[in-house]
Write an enzyme that holds these catalytic residues in place. Structure first.
Site, PDB file in Angstrom:
ATOM      1  N   GLU A  86       1.382  13.997  16.865  1.00 52.15           N
ATOM      2  CA  GLU A  86       1.087  15.406  16.564  1.00 52.15           C
ATOM      3  C   GLU A  86       2.093  16.301  17.280  1.00 52.15           C
ATOM      4  OE1 GLU A  86      -1.233  17.205  14.454  1.00 52.15           O
ATOM      5  OE2 GLU A  86       0.324  18.590  15.147  1.00 52.15           O
ATOM      6  N   GLY A 125      -4.950  20.173  13.242  1.00 47.91           N
ATOM      7  CA  GLY A 125      -4.160  20.671  12.114  1.00 47.91           C
ATOM      8  C   GLY A 125      -4.515  22.086  11.691  1.00 47.91           C
ATOM      9  N   ARG A 148       0.405  27.325  -1.001  1.00 47.38           N
ATOM     10  CA  ARG A 148       0.974  26.592   0.130  1.00 47.38           C
ATOM     11  C   ARG A 148       1.860  25.469  -0.397  1.00 47.38           C
ATOM     12  NH1 ARG A 148      -1.343  27.680   5.037  1.00 47.38           N
ATOM     13  NH2 ARG A 148      -0.969  25.582   5.839  1.00 47.38           N
ATOM     14  N   ASP A 156      -2.892  17.506   2.166  1.00 45.99           N
ATOM     15  CA  ASP A 156      -2.127  18.560   1.490  1.00 45.99           C
ATOM     16  C   ASP A 156      -0.728  18.114   1.085  1.00 45.99           C
ATOM     17  OD1 ASP A 156      -4.290  20.166   1.968  1.00 45.99           O
ATOM     18  OD2 ASP A 156      -3.216  21.700   3.104  1.00 45.99           O
ATOM     19  N   HIS A 188     -39.781  24.827  -3.331  1.00 49.06           N
ATOM     20  CA  HIS A 188     -39.929  26.243  -3.679  1.00 49.06           C
ATOM     21  C   HIS A 188     -40.358  27.035  -2.455  1.00 49.06           C
ATOM     22  CE1 HIS A 188     -40.900  29.781  -6.036  1.00 49.06           C
ATOM     23  NE2 HIS A 188     -42.036  29.869  -5.364  1.00 49.06           N
TER      24      HIS A 188
END
Ligand code: FAD
Length: 462
Positions: free
Chosen positions: A31, A37, A266, A306, A437
């Site tokens: 990293e 990230g 991006r 990504d 409900h």
């Protein structure tokens, strides 16, 4: 020598590293920035913190309707920033501890390939049987609107709410990130205009629900200009003058702004990784293509998150990370699941599976069930009756094809729809399932009932 090295510790990378270590591999995670990230540090988490903070102002205002009147709120933006940072720190610290606790070695530095099984990290050579690329993405740049940290800002800078609330914010890009920041700053007091190139905000999302969302955002004071191109800007009289024009030509117009947020998408982070040294291919847009096991064109090298393909979403990165790690550990694994998508506007917008238009493009005859939130008791008690649930099923066999929700809690409700699609449920399955409900989940059931002309709380006009 490691069994596996993961480059990047975003949601994709840390999931991959932890799962591989759980499966007995000797793992290192490299990293260069902050552990966690984009998602944890400057993405999913800090935006949701600020959205919640800003939304609280609106809840306080609306409380007057049921007799609770609060004093005019004081806004301490520095404190809001510290609160945001506290959450980020807690989560990123948690990820670092989980990596350590699972025996993943965290290597600090910038990784670049020197061969298919070799990396150089700040001058140090690391070798591994397998490598996972999880280097993520960064903001795309629009010519004429290069981010300068002062006039044109990226999402990362807009998160620094303590920099102040711009009087007039012009958001270029009506996608998820643009709309989330538009919501935050409109609630904090900015006059917000969103400029979107396509014919609708959230391009690709169900147009019927997008229309309702646009109406809702406009009511909140957010101006929206679709089919509009931002051409350029200049400084004038202490502010900015932004030139826009209709897509396809037409008269130019000048909009005033104090800040511009550039949110036009991006792009994958691959430059400087030296992928050529390992023979790893990228596509025309710079993404690293993979097969369903997340393997690149080079055996033993995987890509996740990504950097591989849209949609650029944390939960897609996480799942891909697990698939890559399991495959690297010799297990059968593949990614073929549905990927839900959420926009944390108010009302929230979430969808999974096909839209009506997508189904029709594929030549599938569909049946659609709609249930408006204005008919939901729970929505009334929450003072949030704007929105609709839309259930789409194959007209031939009743199989669910897609579910799209605009309304409070859509981000959580969509998980039920995702499970239904994964289990190949029919609209009848959804309609027959007993839902508690009063809840917002009942609206899914009612939309499925409506699809068969059997909703109880609205008329089933055909
Ligand atoms: P990233 O999170 O981008 O992490 C990549 C990591 O790799 C970084 O830490 C980087 O420092 C490191 N790295 C890169 N190159 C190298 C190298 N050569 N050597 C060493 N390290 C390297 N998604 C959602 O699902 N929900 C949301 O609500 C959401 N909100 C968002 C809000 C904003 C403002 C933004 C910008 C994004 C948001 N996203 C959201 C998207 C989400 O953040 C990304 O999809 C996700 O972070 C992708 O994860 P990743 O693991 O692929 O990469």
């Amino acid at each position: 020598m490691y069994d596996l090295i993961v480059i990047g510790t975003g949601p994709g990378g840390y999931h991959a590293a932890i799962r591989a270590a759980q499966l007995g591999l000797k793992v290192a995670a490299v990293e260069e920035g902050a552990v966690g990230g984009v998602c944890l540090n400057v993405g999913c988490i800090p935006t949701k913190a600020l959205l919640h903070a800003a939304e609280t102002l609106e809840h306080a205002e609306k409380a007057a309707e049921f007799g609770l009147v609060f004093a005019e709120p004081e806004r301490d933006l520095a404190k809001m920033g510290r609160w945001r940072d506290k959450i980020v720190k807690k989560l990123t610290g948690g990820v670092a501890s989980l990596l350590k606790g699972n025996g993943v070695e965290l290597v600090r530095g910038f990784a670049r390939f020197t061969g298919p099984h070799e990396l150089e990290v700040d001058g140090k050579k690391l070798e591994a049987g397998k490598i996972i690329i999880a280097t993520g993405s960064k903001p795309a740049v629009l010519p004429g609107f290069e981010p300068d940290g002062e006039h044109v800002l990226t999402s990362t800078e807009m998160l620094q709410v303590e920099r102040g609330v711009p009087e007039k914010l012009l958001v270029i890009g009506g996608g998820v990130i643009g709309l989330e920041f538009a919501s935050i700053y409109a609630r904090l007091g900015s006059e917000v205009t969103v400029v979107e190139y396509e014919g609708q905000i959230l391009p690709g999302s169900d147009p019927e629900l997008v229309k309702l969302l646009a109406r809702s955002l406009k009511k909140q004071g957010i101006a929206i200009r679709t089919a509009t191109k931002a051409v350029g800007y200049e400084e004038a009289g202490g502010g900015l003058r932004v030139t826009v024009e209709p897509v396809g030509g037409g008269k130019q117009e000048v909009l005033e702004a104090s800040k511009i947020l550039l949110a036009v998408g991006r792009v994958p982070v691959t430059e400087a990784l030296n992928l050529e040294a390992a023979g790893i291919k990228t596509d025309a847009r710079g993404f690293v293509p993979t097969n369903e096991r997340m393997e690149t064109n080079v055996p033993g090298v995987y890509a996740i998150g990504d950097v591989t393909r849209p949609p650029l979403l944390a939960h897609k990165a996480m799942k891909e990370g697990l698939v890559a790690a399991e495959h690297a550990a010799g297990r059968p694994a593949a990614f073929d699941q549905q990927i839900p998508a959420v926009v944390y506007t108010q009302p929230e917008f979430a969808g999974v599976g096909m839209t009506e238009a997508e189904a029709m493009e594929r030549g599938i005859q569909v049946r659609v069930g709609r249930f408006p939130l204005s008919a939901s008791g729970r929505a009334m008690t929450l003072q949030q009756t704007e929105g609709m649930v839309k259930v789409i099923a194959d007209a031939e066999n009743d199989l669910l094809l897609g579910v799209h929700i605009l309304g409070p809690g859509a981000s959580d409700l969509i998980a039920e729809a995702a499970l239904a699609l994964e289990m190949a449920a029919t609209a009848t399955d959804l309609a027959l399932t007993v839902h508690p409900h009063p809840t917002l989940s009942e609206n899914l059931m009612e939309a499925a009932e409506k699809l068969h002309g059997q909703a109880i709380h609205i008329l089933n006009k055909r």
